[in-house]
Structures are given as structure tokens and as C-alpha cells.
Write a protein that holds these residues in place. Structure first.
Motif, short mmCIF file in Angstrom:
data_model
loop_
_atom_site.label_atom_id
_atom_site.label_comp_id
_atom_site.label_asym_id
_atom_site.label_seq_id
_atom_site.Cartn_x
_atom_site.Cartn_y
_atom_site.Cartn_z
N MET A 197 0.87 -1.18 0.00
CA MET A 197 0.00 0.00 0.00
C MET A 197 0.90 1.22 0.00
SD MET A 197 -2.77 -0.63 3.01
CE MET A 197 -2.78 -2.24 3.77
N ILE A 198 0.48 2.27 -0.71
CA ILE A 198 1.26 3.51 -0.70
C ILE A 198 0.57 4.50 0.22
CG2 ILE A 198 2.31 5.31 -2.11
CD1 ILE A 198 1.88 3.50 -4.56
N GLY A 199 1.06 4.60 1.45
CA GLY A 199 0.49 5.53 2.43
C GLY A 199 1.08 6.91 2.21
N PRO A 200 0.26 7.89 1.76
CA PRO A 200 0.79 9.22 1.44
C PRO A 200 1.49 9.88 2.64
CG PRO A 200 -1.50 8.99 0.72
CD PRO A 200 -1.20 7.81 1.58
N ALA A 201 2.55 10.60 2.35
CA ALA A 201 3.42 11.17 3.40
C ALA A 201 2.64 11.99 4.43
CB ALA A 201 4.51 12.02 2.75
N GLU A 202 1.63 12.79 3.96
CA GLU A 202 0.99 13.73 4.87
C GLU A 202 0.03 13.10 5.87
OE1 GLU A 202 0.86 13.57 1.60
OE2 GLU A 202 -1.20 13.77 0.84
N TYR A 203 -0.32 11.83 5.67
CA TYR A 203 -1.28 11.18 6.57
C TYR A 203 -0.60 10.70 7.85
CZ TYR A 203 -4.98 11.01 3.04
OH TYR A 203 -5.94 11.35 2.13
N PRO A 204 -1.25 10.93 9.02
CA PRO A 204 -0.68 10.41 10.27
C PRO A 204 -1.11 8.96 10.53
CG PRO A 204 -2.59 11.78 10.74
CD PRO A 204 -2.44 11.78 9.24
N LEU A 205 -2.15 8.50 9.76
CA LEU A 205 -2.75 7.18 10.00
C LEU A 205 -3.45 6.79 8.71
CD1 LEU A 205 -4.32 5.43 12.57
CD2 LEU A 205 -6.17 6.87 11.73
N VAL A 221 -2.26 0.46 -4.39
CA VAL A 221 -1.41 -0.66 -3.99
C VAL A 221 -0.52 -1.06 -5.17
CG1 VAL A 221 -1.39 -3.06 -3.19
CG2 VAL A 221 -3.17 -1.51 -2.38
N LEU A 222 0.78 -1.09 -4.90
CA LEU A 222 1.74 -1.56 -5.91
C LEU A 222 1.72 -3.08 -5.89
CD1 LEU A 222 4.96 0.51 -5.13
CD2 LEU A 222 3.58 0.61 -7.21
N ILE A 223 1.60 -3.67 -7.07
CA ILE A 223 1.58 -5.13 -7.15
C ILE A 223 3.01 -5.64 -7.39
CG2 ILE A 223 0.64 -7.11 -8.39
CD1 ILE A 223 -1.42 -5.45 -6.88
N LEU A 224 3.49 -6.44 -6.47
CA LEU A 224 4.85 -6.96 -6.60
C LEU A 224 4.86 -8.38 -7.12
CD1 LEU A 224 6.31 -5.72 -3.21
CD2 LEU A 224 6.18 -4.53 -5.39
N ASP A 225 3.79 -9.10 -6.85
CA ASP A 225 3.73 -10.49 -7.24
C ASP A 225 2.91 -10.62 -8.51
OD1 ASP A 225 3.51 -13.17 -7.55
OD2 ASP A 225 2.34 -13.52 -5.73
N GLY A 226 3.59 -10.55 -9.64
CA GLY A 226 2.90 -10.59 -10.93
C GLY A 226 2.10 -11.86 -11.12
N ASP A 227 2.51 -12.93 -10.43
CA ASP A 227 1.85 -14.22 -10.59
C ASP A 227 0.38 -14.15 -10.19
OD1 ASP A 227 2.51 -16.77 -11.52
OD2 ASP A 227 2.13 -17.56 -9.51
N GLU A 228 0.11 -13.29 -9.22
CA GLU A 228 -1.25 -13.12 -8.73
C GLU A 228 -2.17 -12.72 -9.89
OE1 GLU A 228 -3.95 -13.39 -5.78
OE2 GLU A 228 -1.84 -13.95 -5.71
N PHE A 229 -1.60 -11.98 -10.87
CA PHE A 229 -2.40 -11.52 -12.00
C PHE A 229 -2.14 -12.35 -13.27
CE2 PHE A 229 -2.80 -8.26 -8.98
CZ PHE A 229 -4.06 -7.73 -9.19
N ALA A 230 -0.98 -13.02 -13.27
CA ALA A 230 -0.64 -13.79 -14.47
C ALA A 230 -1.29 -15.16 -14.46
CB ALA A 230 0.88 -13.94 -14.57
#
Ligand code: AMP
Ligand code: MG
Length: 412
Positions: free
Chosen positions: A380-388, A397-406
Motif C-alpha cells: 500500500m502507498i500511504g501518502p506522506a501527509e497522513y498520520p494514520l 497498492v503496488l503489485i509486486l507479485d505478478g503471478d497473482e495476475f498472471a
């Protein structure tokens, strides 16, 4: 300290695609074309039959039906790979196999199933339309046509096209050789017994696998111990490769000598520290135009920085234009704490319900806990300005596991 966006931008501005190399077609799959491919031939090179049947003149058979067939005398049998001897003239036909050259005079093929052979003749029992079951010369590709563009990731069908236009060698971007230098007095090799205070040098293996997954050539180097002299010597050696990745020694500890070694080698350091978690101590520089990534030592930080910064750089070097991992929109599954002022990359697992993703943290987000990265398929990309990151918030969400989609576990 710079932002994630600025760090990516600054790095990519320094990266250019690798030179081309000629490779044989068997090695070209998955590589990226560094030239435009034009065909010097027609494909197919000659008009041929798409069916086993009879090559005929449409004029002769256009009224043929099962109840009122047309009879023709058979001239010859034309096999695939052979050249027809006779021209088809009024009242004649030649038996022809799939892929065989169409004889002169014939313009149409009638399928075997719609015919009946008898005593040197054939009864044609059906007519479809003029030109049926004939593949025209150049129907697939014309001479002079651009078959594949520069920058194309070569897939199996592309390789087949290259073969059919007669290209046995193609120019593709070189795969970068990526030196992997692990620093740390505490590191032992994976097959050594651990002495007190030691841990396994897991980063070298993680990064080698990550480099290979992108298509680069990993070159693991021997572990450098935490002295300025040893790290400087190792970095100097590593800089013979196209890209250098080091891990560890870029923080503010008493024995973190990587930055000092970079300076002594005359490296042009573009930045140190990025406003992110994990991976804040990342540094990047250029030595003799070669990119040098000083990755943090913590296993999660090192790999997250690889995905965010090294992978796009390697993809650009290999000629890709799509540099970044895919992103999906999701909803945060539960309240998540985060550091204000830093972009936080939260290891997560995605669930899909009614076409909508929910992202759940995979557990402890400590930068030493690699298992929570192994468990998830995204960040997940939590933006810098958010405290929570509150439950229900929309998040990328950046997908790192291409297999999940492949791949899918259900048959189609
Ligand atoms: P450093 O950035 O050198 O201060 O290292 C940060 C943390 O990462 C320390 O706990 C190190 O023991 C750990 N670490 C450093 N290098 C590696 C490595 N190659 N493999 C696994 N852990 C490492
Ligand atoms: Mg260290």
C-alpha cells in the motif's frame, strides 16, 4: 531528505538503455527489440491451399451441388513442398494438400469432404464462393511491412514472426550485469555455521533473485567487512559492472562507511535519504556514468528500494518503456499506524470481492521482518501527509507479485 517522487525522477534521468546485441531467435524470447523489423519477403511466400482438397476454377464449379455435382478430370496430386507441374484448365482439377502451392489457372479450393473421387475424376458436390480455402501470397505479411517495432517485448508469436520473415538474429538490448555487494561484519554465507553475533547474508540472495526476475544478470560479490578501506576497494571493483547494488552501511552508525567510500572514489552522489518507510537511508550516485544504489541493510528496506528504484532503472536499461509495477485501487482493511511526513509502503495482501480490492496488512511492518513481505503480494502507498491510514480509506497498492495476475486457480 527528498520525496519518493523526486528520488525516482532523479534516478531515471540518469539512466539510458543499454546498447544492442545480436542474439539468436532461441535466446530472444522476453528480450526487448533494439531495432525495427521490416519484412524482406511475402508471408506466405506463395498462394497455397488452406485445406486438403481440389484446386479448381471457380467458373467450372460454381453451380455444383450434392444433387447436381460437377465432374472434373484430375491432373496431378500436389503435395506440400512440391511445385505443381500442370496448369488447371477448363474441366480439370488438381488434388492439393494443405500448404501446397496453388497451380496456375486455379483460383479456388474445394474441401476433400465435399468431393468424391472416381477413375481419374472428381465429383465436386458443393461450391462455397470464389477463392475459398486459398491463402494468398503475402496474406500475413507484405514485403517492406514493419513487422515489429523497436521497444517490443518479444513474445512467442513475435519470435515466430521473426522466423517466418527469415530473421535468425535480432538486435535486442543487452541485459545489465548487476554487481551485488553486501557489507557488514555480522554477515555469514548461507552454508556457514553461524558464530555468535552473526546472521546470514540473505540480501545477496534476495537481490540476485530480484535482478534475475527483471531480466538482469546478477553478479554477487564477496562480503565486504565494515572498514572504509575494504568497502572502498569492493565498490571500486563492483563499478566494473553496469549497475552496482550494495546493502548496509548507509545509515548513521559508527561503522556505516558506504557514503564515505563513495566520496573517496569520486562518486557523484545525487541524494541520500528518502522520505519513506521502509528504506529511508537509500543513497544513489554515479561513478563513471554507472548507477550505484546504496541500499539499506535491513532486508525489507533493501528489497522495497529495489522494487521502487532499481527495478524501473533496470527495465529502462533493458529497453522497456513500462518501468513501474502495476497499481490497483483498494480500500484499507483496518486502521493502520504510519509515520507522518514519510511515504509508508505497507506490506499487504489483497482480497477481491464484487470487483473491489481490500488491502490487509500482513502483520509487523518492521524493516527486518522479511516474512511479512513474503506473505503479501503488494505494497500500500500511504501518502506522506497522513498520520494514520484509517479503515475504509481508498489507497493505491503496488503489485509486486505478478503471478497473482498472471495466473488463476480456476480453469477457463
Ligand atoms: P545497516 O544498514 O548496515 O546498519 O544494517 C541494518 C540491518 O540490516 C542490520 O540489522 C543488519 O544486520 C542487517 N543486514 C545488513 N546487511 C544484511 C544482509 N546482507 N543480509 C541480511 N541482513 C542484513
Ligand atoms: Mg551494517
Amino acid at each position: 531528505m527528498i520525496s519518493v517522487h523526486d528520488a525516482v525522477t532523479m534516478i531515471l534521468e540518469t539512466i539510458t538503455p543499454q546498447a544492442g546485441e545480436r542474439v539468436g531467435l532461441l535466446e530472444a524470447g522476453g528480450r526487448i527489440l533494439a531495432e525495427e523489423i521490416r519484412s524482406e519477403r511475402e508471408v506466405p511466400p506463395f498462394a497455397n491451399s488452406a485445406m486438403d482438397g481440389y484446386a479448381v476454377r471457380w467458373d467450372d464449379i460454381q453451380h455444383a451441388t450434392a444433387t447436381d455435382p460437377t465432374s472434373l478430370s484430375v491432373l496431378e496430386v500436389i503435395q506440400a513442398g512440391a511445385v505443381p507441374i500442370q496448369a488447371v484448365m477448363i474441366g480439370t482439377a488438381s488434388k492439393i494438400m494443405t500448404g501446397a502451392v496453388m497451380p496456375h489457372g486455379a483460383d479456388t479450393v474445394v474441401r476433400i469432404e465435399d468431393t468424391e473421387e472416381y477413375e481419374g475424376h472428381v465429383r465436386i458436390k458443393r461450391s462455397e464462393f470464389s477463392g475459398t480455402h486459398v491463402r494468398a501470397s503475402g496474406e500475413d505479411i507484405h514485403r517492406g511491412q514493419v513487422v515489429l517495432d523497436k521497444g517490443r517485448v518479444l513474445r512467442p508469436a513475435d519470435i515466430g514472426l521473426l522466423a517466418s520473415v527469415g530473421r535468425s538474429l535480432v538486435l535486442v538490448h543487452q541485459r545489465p550485469r548487476v554487481a551485488i555487494l553486501s557489507t557488514g561484519n555480522e554477515l555469514a554465507e548461507v552454508d556457514e555455521a553461524l558464530r555468535p553475533g552473526q546472521i546470514v547474508n540473505s540480501n545477496a540472495y534476495t537481490l540476485a533473485a530480484a535482478v534475475r526476475e527483471v531480466g538482469g544478470i546478477p553478479v554477487p560479490l564477496v562480503i565486504a567487512r565494515d572498514t572504509l578501506a575494504e568497502i572502498r576497494a569492493a565498490l571500486g571493483e563492483a563499478a566494473r559492472h553496469d549497475v552496482v547494488l550494495s546493502t548496509g552501511g548507509v545509515s548513521v552508525g559508527d561503522f556505516d562507511f558506504v557514503k564515505a567510500a563513495m566520496d573517496e572514489l569520486g562518486m557523484h552522489r545525487l541524494f541520500w535519504q528518502v522520505a519513506q518507510r521502509p528504506g529511508k537511508p537509500l543513497t544513489f550516485g554515479l561513478l563513471r556514468e554507472r548507477p550505484y544504489f546504496g541500499l539499506p541493510g535491513n532486508p525489507v528496506s533493501a528489497l522495497v528500494c529495489f522494487y521502487l528504484y532499481v527495478r524501473p532503472a533496470l527495465r529502462r536499461m533493458m529497453g522497456h518503456t513500462k518501468l513501474f509495477p502495476p497499481v490497483v485501487s483498494a480500500t484499507v482493511g483496518e486502521d493502520l499506524p504510519k509515520a507522518k511526513g514519510l511515504t509508508e509502503f505497507v506490506r499487504c495482501r489483497l482480497t477481491l470481492k464484487d470487483g473491489h480490492y481490500t488491502a490487509h496488512s500482513t502483520g509487523t511492518q518492521s524493516s527486518g521482518v522479511l516474512s511479512s513481505l513474503s506473505l503479501g503480494e503488494g505494497l500500500m502507498i500511504g501518502p506522506a501527509e497522513y498520520p494514520l491510514l484509517p479503515k475504509g480509506m481508498h489507497i493505491k497498492v503496488l503489485i509486486l507479485d505478478g503471478d497473482e495476475f498472471a495466473g488463476s486457480d480456476a480453469p477457463f
